[in-house]
Scaffold this active site. Structure first.
Site, PDB file in Angstrom:
ATOM      1  N   GLU A  74      -3.794 133.466  -1.058  1.00  0.00           N
ATOM      2  CA  GLU A  74      -4.557 133.064   0.132  1.00  0.00           C
ATOM      3  C   GLU A  74      -5.723 134.027   0.376  1.00  0.00           C
ATOM      4  O   GLU A  74      -6.757 133.648   0.892  1.00  0.00           O
ATOM      5  CB  GLU A  74      -3.644 133.040   1.370  1.00  0.00           C
ATOM      6  N   ASP A 106       1.279 118.959   1.365  1.00  0.00           N
ATOM      7  CA  ASP A 106       1.700 120.328   1.081  1.00  0.00           C
ATOM      8  C   ASP A 106       1.638 121.105   2.394  1.00  0.00           C
ATOM      9  O   ASP A 106       1.040 120.661   3.369  1.00  0.00           O
ATOM     10  CB  ASP A 106       0.763 120.962   0.041  1.00  0.00           C
ATOM     11  N   SER A 107       2.239 122.289   2.379  1.00  0.00           N
ATOM     12  CA  SER A 107       2.189 123.146   3.563  1.00  0.00           C
ATOM     13  C   SER A 107       0.764 123.641   3.839  1.00  0.00           C
ATOM     14  O   SER A 107       0.456 124.054   4.939  1.00  0.00           O
ATOM     15  CB  SER A 107       3.101 124.347   3.353  1.00  0.00           C
ATOM     16  N   CYS A 136       5.876 127.056  -7.332  1.00  0.00           N
ATOM     17  CA  CYS A 136       5.164 127.166  -6.056  1.00  0.00           C
ATOM     18  C   CYS A 136       3.718 126.725  -6.276  1.00  0.00           C
ATOM     19  O   CYS A 136       3.124 127.041  -7.312  1.00  0.00           O
ATOM     20  CB  CYS A 136       5.199 128.608  -5.561  1.00  0.00           C
ATOM     21  N   CYS A 157       4.494 120.191  -2.225  1.00  0.00           N
ATOM     22  CA  CYS A 157       5.042 121.498  -1.848  1.00  0.00           C
ATOM     23  C   CYS A 157       6.440 121.678  -2.455  1.00  0.00           C
ATOM     24  O   CYS A 157       7.309 120.820  -2.283  1.00  0.00           O
ATOM     25  CB  CYS A 157       5.126 121.571  -0.330  1.00  0.00           C
ATOM     26  N   HIS A 214       1.010 127.748  -5.170  1.00  0.00           N
ATOM     27  CA  HIS A 214      -0.015 128.789  -5.252  1.00  0.00           C
ATOM     28  C   HIS A 214      -0.048 129.521  -6.591  1.00  0.00           C
ATOM     29  O   HIS A 214      -1.052 130.104  -6.956  1.00  0.00           O
ATOM     30  CB  HIS A 214       0.220 129.832  -4.152  1.00  0.00           C
TER      31      HIS A 214
HETATM   32  N1  DGL Z   1       3.465 125.183  -0.715  1.00  0.00           N
HETATM   33  C1  DGL Z   1       4.494 126.177  -0.755  1.00  0.00           C
HETATM   34  C2  DGL Z   1       5.402 125.902  -1.957  1.00  0.00           C
HETATM   35  O1  DGL Z   1       4.985 125.324  -2.941  1.00  0.00           O
HETATM   36  C3  DGL Z   1       3.947 127.577  -0.815  1.00  0.00           C
HETATM   37  C4  DGL Z   1       3.283 128.045   0.459  1.00  0.00           C
HETATM   38  C5  DGL Z   1       4.245 128.125   1.628  1.00  0.00           C
HETATM   39  O2  DGL Z   1       5.112 129.017   1.680  1.00  0.00           O
HETATM   40  O3  DGL Z   1       4.123 127.254   2.485  1.00  0.00           O
HETATM   41  O4  DGL Z   1       6.556 126.263  -1.927  1.00  0.00           O
END
Ligand code: DGL
Length: 267
Positions: free
Chosen positions: A153, A10-11, A185, A74, A187
């Site tokens: 976050e 993931d990011s 997403c 992600c 988050h």
């Molecule tokens: N992990 C990203 C997503 O699910 C969210 C956080 C980001 O913008 O990197 O799209």
């Protein structure tokens, strides 16, 4: 092959919600998690960058851990990079879009689905496409919610600020009469309580984590599920900030004891 670990990336640390779901579904599998904490957010970046990042991460997971499959936790990477990854690498690579779309199609009763995600994910059109592939007659309303990631976050999961932002973002979706809200997403599952308060009891909230884990299980049945392993997760990140522990705890619900920082640009 079946004794090799499964890579998940993931990011940042949001993908740990997917790790949790996979551990529940496949408790004996060894998992390797990579969080690209140095380069988050992905949601505001363009497709070439996202594809480049994803390639580097899969190369790393293969070289260092010899993973037998990769789950792109992600949403933004799943939306933009999945095709390129599947073309380049010869192992099963799963994203979260198709499982999420499936979960939403199963959940809706009135045929109107709302999808929320990062700017990148929404702009890609990947969710509406995946939903309509499953059932062309469904109506999909998608909306980017760029303030949600920083809210999570910062740990602002509920309260007047989170509610005000949610109300603003969900307004057009609720007006369109959706009965299902798909969290596109990593988050957003942490905002579930706030989103549910704002959208009311008639709207079902679905996310892709559990369905992704089930789809991984089905996929591995062909390539080999680990039946007698001890599970466990190895963690890697590209940046180790002061907030790491607090954020990892928030997404995973428990502490991470050991994590290694990787210079991902080398891959
Ligand atoms: N992990 C990203 C997503 O699910 C969210 C956080 C980001 O913008 O990197 O799209």
């Amino acid at each position: 092959m079946k004794h090799r670990p499964i890579g998940i990336f993931d990011s940042g640390l949001g993908g740990l919600t997917v790790v949790k779901a996979i551990q529940k579904e496949l408790p004996r599998e060894k998992l390797v998690y990579f969080g690209d904490t140095a380069r988050i957010p992905y949601g505001t970046k363009g497709p070439e960058t996202i594809i480049h990042y994803a390639r580097q991460i899969v190369r790393f997971l293969l070289k260092r851990e010899k993973v037998k499959a990769v789950v792109v936790a992600c949403n933004t990477s799943s939306a933009w990079a999945l095709k390129a990854l599947r073309k380049e690498f010869n192992i099963p690579i799963l994203g979260v879009i198709e499982p999420g779309a499936y979960a939403a199609v199963e959940a809706t009763r009135n045929g109107k689905i709302g999808v929320i995600g990062t700017e990148g994910t929404v702009y890609s059109g990947a969710y509406p496409e995946a939903i309509r592939r499953l059932k062309p007659s469904l109506k999909v309303v998608a909306r980017a919610c760029p303030l949600f990631v920083p809210l999570v976050e910062e740990g602002k999961l509920s309260g007047p600020l989170a509610e005000a932002v949610a109300r603003e973002y969900l307004k057009p979706l609720l007006k369109a009469g959706i009965d299902t809200l798909l969290l596109g997403c990593t988050h957003y599952p942490l905002l579930k309580r706030t989103l549910s308060k704002v959208s009311g009891p008639r709207v079902r909230i679905v996310d892709s984590a559990d369905e992704t884990a089930r789809s991984l299980h089905r996929n591995l049945e062909i390539h080999g599920v680990q039946l007698n392993g001890h599970g466990g997760v190895t963690y890697y990140v590209s940046d180790l900030s002061r907030k790491f522990k607090e954020q990892a705890q928030r997404f995973l619900g428990r502490h991470i004891q050991k994590v290694e920082k990787i210079f991902i640009e080398n891959y």
